[in-house]
Design a protein around this motif. Structure first.
Motif, PDB file in Angstrom:
ATOM      1  N   THR A  83       7.209   7.770 -21.832  1.00  0.00           N
ATOM      2  CA  THR A  83       5.872   8.343 -21.968  1.00  0.00           C
ATOM      3  C   THR A  83       4.935   7.782 -20.917  1.00  0.00           C
ATOM      4  O   THR A  83       5.097   6.651 -20.447  1.00  0.00           O
ATOM      5  N   GLU A  84       3.921   8.569 -20.576  1.00  0.00           N
ATOM      6  CA  GLU A  84       2.978   8.166 -19.540  1.00  0.00           C
ATOM      7  C   GLU A  84       2.224   6.900 -19.932  1.00  0.00           C
ATOM      8  O   GLU A  84       1.923   6.049 -19.108  1.00  0.00           O
ATOM      9  N   GLY A  85       1.917   6.739 -21.216  1.00  0.00           N
ATOM     10  CA  GLY A  85       1.172   5.575 -21.671  1.00  0.00           C
ATOM     11  C   GLY A  85       1.957   4.280 -21.566  1.00  0.00           C
ATOM     12  O   GLY A  85       1.388   3.197 -21.616  1.00  0.00           O
ATOM     13  N   GLU A  86       3.257   4.379 -21.397  1.00  0.00           N
ATOM     14  CA  GLU A  86       4.108   3.186 -21.350  1.00  0.00           C
ATOM     15  C   GLU A  86       4.807   3.072 -20.001  1.00  0.00           C
ATOM     16  O   GLU A  86       5.987   2.781 -19.940  1.00  0.00           O
ATOM     17  N   ARG A  87       4.091   3.322 -18.953  1.00  0.00           N
ATOM     18  CA  ARG A  87       4.689   3.278 -17.621  1.00  0.00           C
ATOM     19  C   ARG A  87       5.292   1.910 -17.329  1.00  0.00           C
ATOM     20  O   ARG A  87       4.726   0.877 -17.691  1.00  0.00           O
ATOM     21  N   GLN A  88       6.462   1.951 -16.660  1.00  0.00           N
ATOM     22  CA  GLN A  88       7.153   0.725 -16.272  1.00  0.00           C
ATOM     23  C   GLN A  88       7.634   0.865 -14.828  1.00  0.00           C
ATOM     24  O   GLN A  88       8.831   0.960 -14.576  1.00  0.00           O
ATOM     25  N   LEU A 144      19.907   5.919 -17.630  1.00  0.00           N
ATOM     26  CA  LEU A 144      19.104   6.711 -16.697  1.00  0.00           C
ATOM     27  C   LEU A 144      18.584   5.868 -15.537  1.00  0.00           C
ATOM     28  O   LEU A 144      18.530   6.340 -14.401  1.00  0.00           O
ATOM     29  N   LEU A 145      18.225   4.604 -15.803  1.00  0.00           N
ATOM     30  CA  LEU A 145      17.740   3.740 -14.722  1.00  0.00           C
ATOM     31  C   LEU A 145      18.814   3.561 -13.652  1.00  0.00           C
ATOM     32  O   LEU A 145      18.536   3.677 -12.453  1.00  0.00           O
ATOM     33  N   ALA A 146      20.058   3.307 -14.061  1.00  0.00           N
ATOM     34  CA  ALA A 146      21.150   3.143 -13.093  1.00  0.00           C
ATOM     35  C   ALA A 146      21.357   4.422 -12.291  1.00  0.00           C
ATOM     36  O   ALA A 146      21.526   4.375 -11.068  1.00  0.00           O
ATOM     37  N   GLY A 149       7.849  12.969 -11.128  1.00  0.00           N
ATOM     38  CA  GLY A 149       9.237  12.567 -10.991  1.00  0.00           C
ATOM     39  C   GLY A 149       9.436  11.188 -11.577  1.00  0.00           C
ATOM     40  O   GLY A 149       8.483  10.549 -12.034  1.00  0.00           O
ATOM     41  N   ILE A 150      10.693  10.719 -11.526  1.00  0.00           N
ATOM     42  CA  ILE A 150      11.008   9.382 -12.048  1.00  0.00           C
ATOM     43  C   ILE A 150      11.516   8.448 -10.948  1.00  0.00           C
ATOM     44  O   ILE A 150      11.785   7.285 -11.206  1.00  0.00           O
ATOM     45  N   GLY A 151      11.644   8.958  -9.727  1.00  0.00           N
ATOM     46  CA  GLY A 151      12.089   8.141  -8.607  1.00  0.00           C
ATOM     47  C   GLY A 151      11.663   8.772  -7.295  1.00  0.00           C
ATOM     48  O   GLY A 151      11.530   9.993  -7.201  1.00  0.00           O
ATOM     49  N   LEU A 152      11.424   7.927  -6.300  1.00  0.00           N
ATOM     50  CA  LEU A 152      11.044   8.421  -4.977  1.00  0.00           C
ATOM     51  C   LEU A 152      11.446   7.387  -3.940  1.00  0.00           C
ATOM     52  O   LEU A 152      11.108   6.205  -4.058  1.00  0.00           O
ATOM     53  N   GLY A 165       0.837  -1.209   0.000  1.00  0.00           N
ATOM     54  CA  GLY A 165       0.000   0.000   0.000  1.00  0.00           C
ATOM     55  C   GLY A 165       0.867   1.253   0.000  1.00  0.00           C
ATOM     56  O   GLY A 165       0.586   2.219  -0.728  1.00  0.00           O
ATOM     57  N   LEU A 166       1.917   1.247   0.816  1.00  0.00           N
ATOM     58  CA  LEU A 166       2.852   2.371   0.844  1.00  0.00           C
ATOM     59  C   LEU A 166       3.524   2.528  -0.523  1.00  0.00           C
ATOM     60  O   LEU A 166       3.645   3.632  -1.038  1.00  0.00           O
ATOM     61  N   MET A 167       3.956   1.406  -1.131  1.00  0.00           N
ATOM     62  CA  MET A 167       4.596   1.479  -2.444  1.00  0.00           C
ATOM     63  C   MET A 167       3.638   2.058  -3.485  1.00  0.00           C
ATOM     64  O   MET A 167       4.035   2.884  -4.313  1.00  0.00           O
ATOM     65  N   ASP A 168       2.372   1.655  -3.445  1.00  0.00           N
ATOM     66  CA  ASP A 168       1.379   2.181  -4.383  1.00  0.00           C
ATOM     67  C   ASP A 168       1.190   3.689  -4.180  1.00  0.00           C
ATOM     68  O   ASP A 168       1.127   4.455  -5.150  1.00  0.00           O
ATOM     69  N   ASP A 169       1.101   4.116  -2.914  1.00  0.00           N
ATOM     70  CA  ASP A 169       0.962   5.547  -2.611  1.00  0.00           C
ATOM     71  C   ASP A 169       2.191   6.325  -3.066  1.00  0.00           C
ATOM     72  O   ASP A 169       2.077   7.441  -3.590  1.00  0.00           O
ATOM     73  N   MET A 170       3.373   5.752  -2.859  1.00  0.00           N
ATOM     74  CA  MET A 170       4.610   6.410  -3.299  1.00  0.00           C
ATOM     75  C   MET A 170       4.628   6.562  -4.817  1.00  0.00           C
ATOM     76  O   MET A 170       5.024   7.606  -5.340  1.00  0.00           O
ATOM     77  N   LEU A 171       4.180   5.531  -5.523  1.00  0.00           N
ATOM     78  CA  LEU A 171       4.165   5.593  -6.984  1.00  0.00           C
ATOM     79  C   LEU A 171       3.213   6.689  -7.449  1.00  0.00           C
ATOM     80  O   LEU A 171       3.565   7.500  -8.317  1.00  0.00           O
ATOM     81  N   GLU A 172       2.026   6.756  -6.876  1.00  0.00           N
ATOM     82  CA  GLU A 172       1.069   7.806  -7.240  1.00  0.00           C
ATOM     83  C   GLU A 172       1.657   9.186  -6.937  1.00  0.00           C
ATOM     84  O   GLU A 172       1.533  10.114  -7.733  1.00  0.00           O
TER      85      GLU A 172
END
Length: 172
Positions: free
Chosen positions: A66-71, A129-131, A44-47, A30-37
């Motif tokens: 892009t927002e449509g291709e969230r990963q 960028l991921l690293a 942002g791209i990280g939290l 639940g915390l992870m889902d809230d953090m993602l939102e």
């Protein structure tokens, strides 16, 4: 899911070394889902969890274009187990240091071990960028903000600007 407040420098919590997560359960998911939102809304791209005042070794990232291709990726107790000698420089920003950017040099490639959203152990090699993003967020878990890589003069100047912007903000 709900959005969480993001803390800014110079909040002393950002200097806290986060505690390992003992177990991935529904509350943590639940915390992870809230953090993602919260991260997507910021945007942002990280939290890291400490940025929402939760001192647990947990972070979320999504560097999709892009927002449509969230990963989205969820990393619990992440640890860099290998880093390349090759370096890369990115102009980094941070949700806890709004509207300020600086070039930071980090290893170009890393291998990270972590628990995923379901608590399963994973090990993954990352580059680009991921690293950079994962290293930036792991720094947060260790009480390090990207401006800590800058000169003391520049770091203090940025902190003063963030504090002033927060004071000047209109609260409704």
């Amino acid at each position: 899911m709900s959005k969480l407040p993001i803390i800014n420098v110079p909040d002393p919590l950002l200097k806290t070394v986060s505690e390992p997560v003992a177990q991935v359960d529904d509350a943590l998911r639940g915390l992870m889902d809230d953090m993602l939102e919260t991260m997507y809304d910021a945007p942002g791209i990280g939290l890291a969890a400490i940025q929402v005042a939760v001192p647990k070794r947990l972070l979320v990232v999504d560097v999709a274009d892009t927002e449509g291709e969230r990963q989205p990726r969820f990393l619990v107790n992440p640890e860099v187990v290998w880093a390349s000698d090759e370096r890369s420089i990115y102009n980094e920003g941070c949700l806890s240091v709004p509207e300020h950017y600086a070039e930071v040099e980090r290893p170009e490639r890393i291998r990270v071990s972590y628990l995923d959203y379901d608590g399963k152990p994973r090990e993954e090699e990352m580059d680009g960028l991921l690293a950079t993003c994962v290293q930036h967020e792991i720094d947060h878990l260790n009480g390090v903000v990207f401006i800590d890589y800058l000169s003391k003069l520049r770091r203090n100047m940025i902190i003063k600007k963030v504090v002033k912007a927060n004071k000047d903000a209109v609260i409704l």
